[in-house]
Scaffold this motif. Structure first.
Motif, PDB file in Angstrom:
ATOM      1  N   ASP A  18       1.104  -0.858   0.013  1.00  0.00           N
ATOM      2  CA  ASP A  18       0.322  -0.014  -0.087  1.00  0.00           C
ATOM      3  C   ASP A  18       1.046   1.173  -0.318  1.00  0.00           C
ATOM      4  OD1 ASP A  18      -3.021   1.177  -0.153  1.00  0.00           O
ATOM      5  OD2 ASP A  18      -2.272   2.129   1.601  1.00  0.00           O
ATOM      6  N   ALA A  19       1.760   1.376   1.319  1.00  0.00           N
ATOM      7  CA  ALA A  19       2.514   2.859   0.834  1.00  0.00           C
ATOM      8  C   ALA A  19       4.075   2.451  -0.739  1.00  0.00           C
ATOM      9  CB  ALA A  19       3.799   2.149   2.260  1.00  0.00           C
ATOM     10  N   ALA A  20       4.237   0.886  -1.086  1.00  0.00           N
ATOM     11  CA  ALA A  20       5.048   1.588  -2.092  1.00  0.00           C
ATOM     12  C   ALA A  20       3.926   1.935  -3.481  1.00  0.00           C
ATOM     13  CB  ALA A  20       5.346  -0.056  -2.809  1.00  0.00           C
ATOM     14  N   LEU A  21       2.660   1.822  -3.160  1.00  0.00           N
ATOM     15  CA  LEU A  21       1.864   2.036  -4.281  1.00  0.00           C
ATOM     16  C   LEU A  21       1.286   3.805  -3.849  1.00  0.00           C
ATOM     17  CD1 LEU A  21      -0.535   1.921  -6.160  1.00  0.00           C
ATOM     18  CD2 LEU A  21      -2.566   1.313  -5.137  1.00  0.00           C
ATOM     19  N   GLU A  22       1.093   3.810  -3.023  1.00  0.00           N
ATOM     20  CA  GLU A  22       0.734   5.786  -2.704  1.00  0.00           C
ATOM     21  C   GLU A  22       2.426   6.459  -2.992  1.00  0.00           C
ATOM     22  OE1 GLU A  22      -0.853   6.913  -1.769  1.00  0.00           O
ATOM     23  OE2 GLU A  22      -2.341   6.147  -0.226  1.00  0.00           O
ATOM     24  N   ARG A  23       3.792   6.345  -3.232  1.00  0.00           N
ATOM     25  CA  ARG A  23       4.914   6.420  -3.550  1.00  0.00           C
ATOM     26  C   ARG A  23       4.849   6.429  -5.270  1.00  0.00           C
ATOM     27  NH1 ARG A  23       6.741   3.947   1.327  1.00  0.00           N
ATOM     28  NH2 ARG A  23       7.406   2.401   0.019  1.00  0.00           N
ATOM     29  N   ALA A  24       4.525   5.500  -6.382  1.00  0.00           N
ATOM     30  CA  ALA A  24       4.441   4.805  -6.956  1.00  0.00           C
ATOM     31  C   ALA A  24       3.233   6.151  -8.469  1.00  0.00           C
ATOM     32  CB  ALA A  24       3.879   3.398  -7.574  1.00  0.00           C
ATOM     33  N   VAL A  25       2.302   6.884  -6.749  1.00  0.00           N
ATOM     34  CA  VAL A  25       1.294   7.697  -7.254  1.00  0.00           C
ATOM     35  C   VAL A  25       2.230   9.210  -7.156  1.00  0.00           C
ATOM     36  CG1 VAL A  25      -0.574   8.956  -6.473  1.00  0.00           C
ATOM     37  CG2 VAL A  25      -0.499   6.638  -6.342  1.00  0.00           C
ATOM     38  N   LEU A  26       2.755   9.197  -6.476  1.00  0.00           N
ATOM     39  CA  LEU A  26       3.445  10.435  -6.916  1.00  0.00           C
ATOM     40  C   LEU A  26       5.091  10.752  -7.763  1.00  0.00           C
ATOM     41  CD1 LEU A  26       4.505  11.464  -3.400  1.00  0.00           C
ATOM     42  CD2 LEU A  26       2.673  12.314  -4.388  1.00  0.00           C
ATOM     43  N   VAL A  27       5.058   9.216  -7.735  1.00  0.00           N
ATOM     44  CA  VAL A  27       6.348   9.124  -8.959  1.00  0.00           C
ATOM     45  C   VAL A  27       5.415   9.560 -10.792  1.00  0.00           C
ATOM     46  CG1 VAL A  27       7.409   8.441 -10.307  1.00  0.00           C
ATOM     47  CG2 VAL A  27       7.792   7.848  -7.940  1.00  0.00           C
ATOM     48  N   PHE A  28       4.726   9.195 -10.352  1.00  0.00           N
ATOM     49  CA  PHE A  28       3.904   9.385 -11.966  1.00  0.00           C
ATOM     50  C   PHE A  28       2.932  10.301 -12.003  1.00  0.00           C
ATOM     51  CE2 PHE A  28       2.720   4.774 -12.045  1.00  0.00           C
ATOM     52  CZ  PHE A  28       3.677   4.230 -13.270  1.00  0.00           C
ATOM     53  N   TRP A  29       2.087  10.766 -10.914  1.00  0.00           N
ATOM     54  CA  TRP A  29       2.144  12.637 -10.906  1.00  0.00           C
ATOM     55  C   TRP A  29       3.066  14.137 -11.408  1.00  0.00           C
ATOM     56  CZ3 TRP A  29      -0.730  14.115  -5.466  1.00  0.00           C
ATOM     57  CH2 TRP A  29      -1.402  15.462  -5.654  1.00  0.00           C
ATOM     58  N   GLU A  30       4.324  13.336 -10.869  1.00  0.00           N
ATOM     59  CA  GLU A  30       5.823  14.802 -10.957  1.00  0.00           C
ATOM     60  C   GLU A  30       6.333  14.461 -12.292  1.00  0.00           C
ATOM     61  OE1 GLU A  30       9.523  15.922  -8.967  1.00  0.00           O
ATOM     62  OE2 GLU A  30       8.652  14.439  -8.324  1.00  0.00           O
ATOM     63  N   ALA A  66      -2.548   3.425  -9.903  1.00  0.00           N
ATOM     64  CA  ALA A  66      -1.919   4.791  -9.908  1.00  0.00           C
ATOM     65  C   ALA A  66      -3.419   5.238  -9.545  1.00  0.00           C
ATOM     66  CB  ALA A  66      -0.576   5.120  -9.097  1.00  0.00           C
ATOM     67  N   LEU A  67      -3.694   5.452 -11.239  1.00  0.00           N
ATOM     68  CA  LEU A  67      -4.132   6.278 -11.119  1.00  0.00           C
ATOM     69  C   LEU A  67      -5.939   5.886  -9.817  1.00  0.00           C
ATOM     70  CD1 LEU A  67      -5.656   8.355 -12.574  1.00  0.00           C
ATOM     71  CD2 LEU A  67      -6.543   6.698 -14.959  1.00  0.00           C
ATOM     72  N   GLU A  68      -6.249   4.865  -9.877  1.00  0.00           N
ATOM     73  CA  GLU A  68      -7.305   4.486  -9.594  1.00  0.00           C
ATOM     74  C   GLU A  68      -7.217   5.146  -7.610  1.00  0.00           C
ATOM     75  OE1 GLU A  68      -7.773   0.220  -8.586  1.00  0.00           O
ATOM     76  OE2 GLU A  68      -8.250   0.387 -11.434  1.00  0.00           O
ATOM     77  N   ARG A  69      -5.611   4.890  -7.346  1.00  0.00           N
ATOM     78  CA  ARG A  69      -5.439   5.296  -5.989  1.00  0.00           C
ATOM     79  C   ARG A  69      -5.692   6.509  -5.977  1.00  0.00           C
ATOM     80  NH1 ARG A  69      -2.694   3.493  -1.403  1.00  0.00           N
ATOM     81  NH2 ARG A  69      -3.312   1.401  -2.360  1.00  0.00           N
ATOM     82  N   TYR A  70      -5.318   7.458  -6.720  1.00  0.00           N
ATOM     83  CA  TYR A  70      -5.292   8.948  -7.152  1.00  0.00           C
ATOM     84  C   TYR A  70      -6.512   9.384  -7.145  1.00  0.00           C
ATOM     85  CZ  TYR A  70      -4.996  13.393  -9.021  1.00  0.00           C
ATOM     86  OH  TYR A  70      -4.681  15.041  -8.868  1.00  0.00           O
TER      87      TYR A  70
END
Length: 202
Positions: A18-30, A66-70
């Protein structure tokens, strides 16, 4: 980094997915989809490429998650906005939510769903199509909310729910692009406020 969990020798190393996916969200977002390399993703997530594939699938599948989490996290303001009592309240909440989400301190600027595949090549066609559908689904939700407002008399009978929905979502996407370009929150909010001054009232 990954940490070895207690258990039999030879058990695969575990990590907080879960934490790893949160960090992936930030990478894709940036960085967007193509700008986020596997090395950047796995380094930020604190896992190996093998673990990433085993847990999340390939890069495109990771992006979908990541998009789902976002959508459920930073982008959740849209669903909340549609619950506002009037169409104007909803439109205001959508634009204000966009401004706040795309200019959050210590977070990437802009919107993952808008910038994620703006420069995607043919290899990223699946992600580009995914994001187009994501944006269109958001617009459709807004359209249905405004159609209900017409039915309830909150918007005048001659109001066009589809046009108003496209207007608001286009403004929101424009705000996201401007935020990614470094335009400040106050200036973006002033623009959002100005855009609603001629809102049709019943």
């Amino acid at each position: 980094m990954e940490t070895r969990k207690s258990g039999p020798i030879g058990r695969p190393r575990g990590f907080d997915a879960d934490a790893a996916l949160e960090r992936a969200v930030l990478v894709f977002w940036e960085h967007g989809y193509e700008g986020a390399s596997l090395a950047t993703l796995t380094d930020a997530m604190g896992i190996s490429t093998t673990s990433m594939y085993a847990t999340f699938g390939n890069k495109e599948e990771l992006f979908r998650k990541a998009l789902e989490r976002y959508t459920e996290g930073p982008g959740a303001y849209l669903a909340r906005a549609l619950e506002e009592p009037t169409a104007l309240d909803a439109a205001t909440a959508i634009l204000t939510g966009t401004v706040r989400t795309t200019t959050r301190p210590a977070h990437p600027q802009g919107c993952l769903g808008v910038q994620g595949a703006l420069a995607a090549s043919d290899s990223g066609r699946g992600v580009r199509d995914l994001l187009a559908a994501w944006r269109n689904n958001g617009c459709a939700s807004v359209r249905e909310r405004f159609r209900r407002a017409v039915d309830e008399g909150d918007l005048p009978p001659g109001a066009d729910p589809a046009l108003l929905a496209r207007y608001i979502t286009t403004l929101a996407f424009g705000i996201a692009v401007q935020a990614a370009s470094g335009i400040g929150r106050d200036e973006l909010q002033e623009m959002a406020d100005a855009a609603l001054r001629n809102w049709p009232l019943s």
